[in-house]
Design a protein around this motif. Sequence first.
Motif, mmCIF file in Angstrom:
data_model
loop_
_atom_site.group_PDB
_atom_site.id
_atom_site.type_symbol
_atom_site.label_atom_id
_atom_site.label_comp_id
_atom_site.label_asym_id
_atom_site.label_seq_id
_atom_site.Cartn_x
_atom_site.Cartn_y
_atom_site.Cartn_z
ATOM 1 N N SER A 1 5.331 12.939 -6.578
ATOM 2 C CA SER A 1 5.027 12.168 -5.376
ATOM 3 C C SER A 1 5.222 10.675 -5.619
ATOM 4 C CB SER A 1 3.584 12.431 -4.950
ATOM 5 O OG SER A 1 2.699 11.939 -5.930
ATOM 6 N N ASN A 2 5.287 9.922 -4.515
ATOM 7 C CA ASN A 2 5.462 8.465 -4.581
ATOM 8 C C ASN A 2 4.351 7.811 -5.402
ATOM 9 O OD1 ASN A 2 3.546 9.165 -2.722
ATOM 10 N ND2 ASN A 2 4.319 7.869 -1.069
ATOM 11 N N VAL A 3 3.106 8.270 -5.213
ATOM 12 C CA VAL A 3 2.005 7.628 -5.942
ATOM 13 C C VAL A 3 2.063 7.935 -7.440
ATOM 14 C CG1 VAL A 3 0.340 7.282 -4.076
ATOM 15 C CG2 VAL A 3 0.479 9.508 -5.159
ATOM 16 N N ARG A 4 2.426 9.169 -7.762
ATOM 17 C CA ARG A 4 2.524 9.520 -9.183
ATOM 18 C C ARG A 4 3.617 8.722 -9.866
ATOM 19 N NH1 ARG A 4 0.115 14.436 -10.839
ATOM 20 N NH2 ARG A 4 1.227 14.272 -12.805
ATOM 21 N N LYS A 5 4.699 8.471 -9.135
ATOM 22 C CA LYS A 5 5.805 7.707 -9.684
ATOM 23 C C LYS A 5 5.336 6.272 -9.998
ATOM 24 C CE LYS A 5 10.643 6.800 -8.643
ATOM 25 N NZ LYS A 5 10.722 5.523 -7.901
ATOM 26 N N LEU B 1 0.841 -1.198 0.000
ATOM 27 C CA LEU B 1 0.000 0.000 0.000
ATOM 28 C C LEU B 1 0.879 1.251 0.000
ATOM 29 C CD1 LEU B 1 -2.435 -1.084 2.878
ATOM 30 C CD2 LEU B 1 -2.668 -1.563 0.451
ATOM 31 N N THR B 2 0.587 2.165 -0.918
ATOM 32 C CA THR B 2 1.345 3.417 -0.977
ATOM 33 C C THR B 2 0.364 4.578 -0.931
ATOM 34 O OG1 THR B 2 2.930 2.290 -2.391
ATOM 35 C CG2 THR B 2 3.104 4.687 -2.261
ATOM 36 N N PHE B 3 0.610 5.461 0.012
ATOM 37 C CA PHE B 3 -0.279 6.601 0.216
ATOM 38 C C PHE B 3 0.476 7.871 -0.147
ATOM 39 C CE2 PHE B 3 -2.032 9.896 3.070
ATOM 40 C CZ PHE B 3 -3.380 9.795 2.769
ATOM 41 N N GLY B 4 -0.150 8.760 -0.897
ATOM 42 C CA GLY B 4 0.556 9.989 -1.256
ATOM 43 C C GLY B 4 -0.345 10.997 -1.941
#
Lengths: 128, 273
Positions: free
Chosen positions: B245-249, B235-238
Amino acid sequence: MYDGGKIIVGLIIGLGLFLSPFFYNAGKAAKAPAPELTPKAKEAKVCVEPASYMRESHFTLLDEWRHTVVRDGERYYKGSEGKRYYKSLQRTCLECHSNYSKFCLECHNYLDVDPYCWDCHIQPEEKK
Amino acid sequence: MGLDRREFLKIAGMAALFGLGGKAAIDIFAPGELEASMEGIPVSKGKRWAMVIDIRKCLAQQAKDKDGCKQCIIACHRAHNVPDWGDPKIEIKWIWQDSFEHSFPDQHNPYIEEELRHQPVILMCNHCVNPPCVRVCPTQATFKREEDGIVCMDMHRCIGCRFCMAACPYGSRSFNWGNPRKAPKELNPDYPTNRDYPERCKGVVEKCDFCVERIARGELPACVEACDKIKAHALTFGDLADPNSNVRKLLKEHYTIRRKPELGTEPNLFYIV
Ligand code: SF4
Ligand code: SF4
């Protein structure tokens, strides 16, 4: 007047019943509430705002807190003394006032108010 | 926003004037001072919170544990005092699992690859960009925070009409059929599990709120923290609004799907398959 006597006796009894609570309580004053401070609260000396304001308007402050925290996401409060507080009934207020029955209930019972805060917010465990 | 600060001040002032406060109250709360004391600081920094769920990593962890991994669910439900009723008809769930086919009915494919067939997927509120639950709520008890896109619940306002449950296409919402404090003791021996967090009362609806209280303190949601703790990192929250951001990456690097995109709700949960 037919049955005048009976009616008057009836009226007197009725009135007597109606007023009985007043006679019953006449001369007795209900015990004034005496909320107790925990040692921690005593030591802190000041609450979020001065005690007189808290006594009279803590519910207004709590309502404002709940509104701004839940709906606006503003979680900190600056007291008039300049200190910052985390706006939370359970985490901030109850931190000092951990004696629900001797603190909150004292006045709430006296005034016959039953706030529903405690339907969801958890009271601290009290030592018997 | 209902009662604004100025209005509140007026009311508080009037209450003080009408015998509630007397001289002391007015002395203490000279208007200027009071205004300053009500100043709050919003702490949550993201503009559009989102989550990327890596189904492959999750399934790898599921395969490791004999009974399947439930760490995120346990952590969430403990953090938010969500009781176990032991009855699926009245269960309360903020985060749960369902099979891939049920989670993504629009991906219908009778020849779906073996790795995904009947496999569990982690589900929770999608914090939709166009949340139908918010549109139907008559009391605005459920609302979308403009600042960061989280779909929140104001339990103080919910009247339990359950319009939102009918409106949510993802089954993200649960109704309290009973007082959570009365949930069976055998199933909830140490309830309430988090004495720093409230419970709910009978007759309100609840759901995942992306841990608003935790992200306000700069912590990750409880489920993400639990998953990281066992080093599964599924799970990645950002912040979706931040291009770095981590999620965009993750979204840039992987093929992701969302639940029922054809409905136009624009979920903020993305699944790497
Ligand atoms: S998933 Fe359901 S509850 Fe969550 S925002 Fe979307 S419609 Fe509302
Ligand atoms: S059940 Fe509560 S949150 Fe849902 S629509 Fe009704 S009032 Fe709004």
